[in-house]
Design a protein around this motif. Structure first.
Motif, mmCIF file in Angstrom:
data_model
loop_
_atom_site.group_PDB
_atom_site.id
_atom_site.type_symbol
_atom_site.label_atom_id
_atom_site.label_comp_id
_atom_site.label_asym_id
_atom_site.label_seq_id
_atom_site.Cartn_x
_atom_site.Cartn_y
_atom_site.Cartn_z
ATOM 1 N N PHE A 1 65.909 56.273 32.924
ATOM 2 C CA PHE A 1 65.950 55.275 31.864
ATOM 3 C C PHE A 1 66.903 55.697 30.754
ATOM 4 N N GLU A 2 66.915 56.976 30.430
ATOM 5 C CA GLU A 2 67.832 57.449 29.382
ATOM 6 C C GLU A 2 69.276 57.182 29.782
ATOM 7 N N ARG A 3 69.574 57.266 31.055
ATOM 8 C CA ARG A 3 70.961 57.099 31.507
ATOM 9 C C ARG A 3 71.312 55.642 31.780
ATOM 10 N N PHE A 4 70.385 54.882 32.411
ATOM 11 C CA PHE A 4 70.714 53.535 32.880
ATOM 12 C C PHE A 4 69.942 52.413 32.199
ATOM 13 N N GLY A 5 68.912 52.744 31.399
ATOM 14 C CA GLY A 5 68.045 51.692 30.896
ATOM 15 C C GLY A 5 67.038 51.290 31.951
ATOM 16 N N ASP A 6 66.302 50.218 31.698
ATOM 17 C CA ASP A 6 65.232 49.853 32.634
ATOM 18 C C ASP A 6 65.487 48.552 33.396
ATOM 19 N N GLN A 7 66.738 48.049 33.371
ATOM 20 C CA GLN A 7 67.019 46.782 34.040
ATOM 21 C C GLN A 7 67.829 46.930 35.325
ATOM 22 N N GLN A 8 68.808 47.838 35.338
ATOM 23 C CA GLN A 8 69.621 47.978 36.544
ATOM 24 C C GLN A 8 70.109 49.413 36.671
ATOM 25 N N PRO A 9 69.656 50.128 37.691
ATOM 26 C CA PRO A 9 68.693 49.687 38.722
ATOM 27 C C PRO A 9 67.298 49.525 38.128
ATOM 28 N N GLN A 10 66.519 48.654 38.748
ATOM 29 C CA GLN A 10 65.169 48.403 38.258
ATOM 30 C C GLN A 10 64.164 49.117 39.150
ATOM 31 N N LEU A 11 63.252 49.839 38.525
ATOM 32 C CA LEU A 11 62.204 50.538 39.261
ATOM 33 C C LEU A 11 60.993 49.621 39.405
ATOM 34 N N ILE A 12 60.417 49.584 40.606
ATOM 35 C CA ILE A 12 59.254 48.744 40.877
ATOM 36 C C ILE A 12 58.107 49.644 41.310
ATOM 37 N N ASN A 13 56.958 49.489 40.661
ATOM 38 C CA ASN A 13 55.758 50.202 41.080
ATOM 39 C C ASN A 13 54.975 49.273 42.004
ATOM 40 N N MET A 14 54.746 49.722 43.240
ATOM 41 C CA MET A 14 53.997 48.906 44.197
ATOM 42 C C MET A 14 52.745 49.658 44.615
ATOM 43 N N TYR A 15 51.599 49.015 44.421
ATOM 44 C CA TYR A 15 50.327 49.561 44.876
ATOM 45 C C TYR A 15 50.081 49.027 46.273
ATOM 46 N N GLY A 16 49.683 49.902 47.172
ATOM 47 C CA GLY A 16 49.425 49.425 48.526
ATOM 48 C C GLY A 16 48.534 50.358 49.308
ATOM 49 N N ILE A 17 47.945 49.824 50.361
ATOM 50 C CA ILE A 17 47.062 50.586 51.236
ATOM 51 C C ILE A 17 47.306 50.162 52.680
ATOM 52 N N THR A 18 47.077 51.055 53.596
ATOM 53 C CA THR A 18 47.329 50.793 55.016
ATOM 54 C C THR A 18 46.593 49.552 55.504
ATOM 55 N N GLU A 19 45.367 49.351 55.009
ATOM 56 C CA GLU A 19 44.534 48.251 55.498
ATOM 57 C C GLU A 19 45.065 46.875 55.107
ATOM 58 N N THR A 20 46.076 46.838 54.244
ATOM 59 C CA THR A 20 46.674 45.554 53.864
ATOM 60 C C THR A 20 48.118 45.460 54.320
ATOM 61 N N THR A 21 48.557 46.343 55.109
ATOM 62 C CA THR A 21 49.897 46.386 55.734
ATOM 63 C C THR A 21 51.019 45.808 54.878
ATOM 64 N N VAL A 22 51.447 46.420 53.863
ATOM 65 C CA VAL A 22 51.050 47.687 53.291
ATOM 66 C C VAL A 22 50.939 47.543 51.781
ATOM 67 N N HIS A 23 51.761 46.713 51.161
ATOM 68 C CA HIS A 23 51.713 46.596 49.713
ATOM 69 C C HIS A 23 50.873 45.415 49.268
ATOM 70 N N VAL A 24 50.255 45.586 48.097
ATOM 71 C CA VAL A 24 49.386 44.561 47.534
ATOM 72 C C VAL A 24 49.963 44.008 46.231
ATOM 73 N N THR A 25 50.496 44.887 45.394
ATOM 74 C CA THR A 25 50.981 44.464 44.083
ATOM 75 C C THR A 25 52.391 44.972 43.836
ATOM 76 N N TYR A 26 53.002 44.403 42.824
ATOM 77 C CA TYR A 26 54.305 44.897 42.377
ATOM 78 C C TYR A 26 54.389 44.755 40.864
ATOM 79 N N ARG A 27 55.125 45.668 40.244
ATOM 80 C CA ARG A 27 55.356 45.581 38.808
ATOM 81 C C ARG A 27 56.660 46.275 38.468
#
Length: 203
Positions: A1-27
């Protein structure tokens, strides 16, 4: 973030579990997230999934309260192969569905913040992750307790020379049992029923 900011490239946090093949959420992760006190904001569900934060009686929890995360709809597995008992425990009837659908009990705790963001809080059970494997400590304890030589058992994940490792603590039925022989017998019993990564390094 210090070098590029938070827009590009954008980091996405994805919560997921195997039983839902595989991701459930994104942020998308922002600079504001770093300044906040949330350990892990997990965002919103992927459009073809549903999720609920429920209490022990399957009632939705209010904002600010902690509940267990339940997931349903598309992508949800039907159950565990040849594990009807575990399937019945983890894949439960969806109380909000009129079509007989099921929800998966993730065992993960989360909380709706007042601003509507959902943050991951931790585990409801004794699950740990060691060398990439998700391990239920209670399952190992149950297998130990089933062995005739064991009166009580406890399994913990502790720090070892190369990261976390499993350590089992056992109270034998016979207080005078020879320790080395008992240890070898118990390990052999575990290896017959569990994969190697679930057999404690030390007993």
């Amino acid at each position: 973030f210090e070098r590029f900011g938070d827009q590009q490239p954008q980091l996405i946090n994805m919560y997921g579990i195997t039983e839902t093949t595989v991701h459930v959420t994104y942020r998308p992760v922002s600079l504001a997230d770093l300044a906040g006190d949330a350990a892990s904001p997990i965002g919103e569900p992927i459009p073809d999934l549903s999720w609920y934060l429920l209490d022990a009686d399957l009632n939705p929890v209010p904002k600010g309260a902690i509940g267990e995360l339940y997931v349903g709809q598309a992508g949800l597995a039907r159950g565990y192969l040849k594990r009807a008992d575990l399937t019945a425990t983890r894949f439960v009837p969806d109380p909000f569905s009129a079509r007989g659908e099921r929800l998966y009990r993730t065992g993960d705790l989360a909380r709706y913040r007042q601003d509507g963001i959902v943050e991951y809080v931790g585990r409801i059970d004794h699950q740990v992750k060691i060398r990439g494997f998700r391990i239920e400590l209670g399952e190992i304890e149950a297998r130990l307790a089933q062995q005739a030589a064991v009166r009580e058992a406890l399994v913990l994940a502790v720090d070892g020379p190369s990261g976390q490792q499993l350590v089992g603590y056992v109270v034998p039925q016979d207080a005078n049992a020879e320790h080395t022989q008992l240890r070898d017998q118990l390990k052999a019993g575990l290896k017959a029923e569990l994969p190697d990564y679930m057999v404690p390094t030390h007993l």
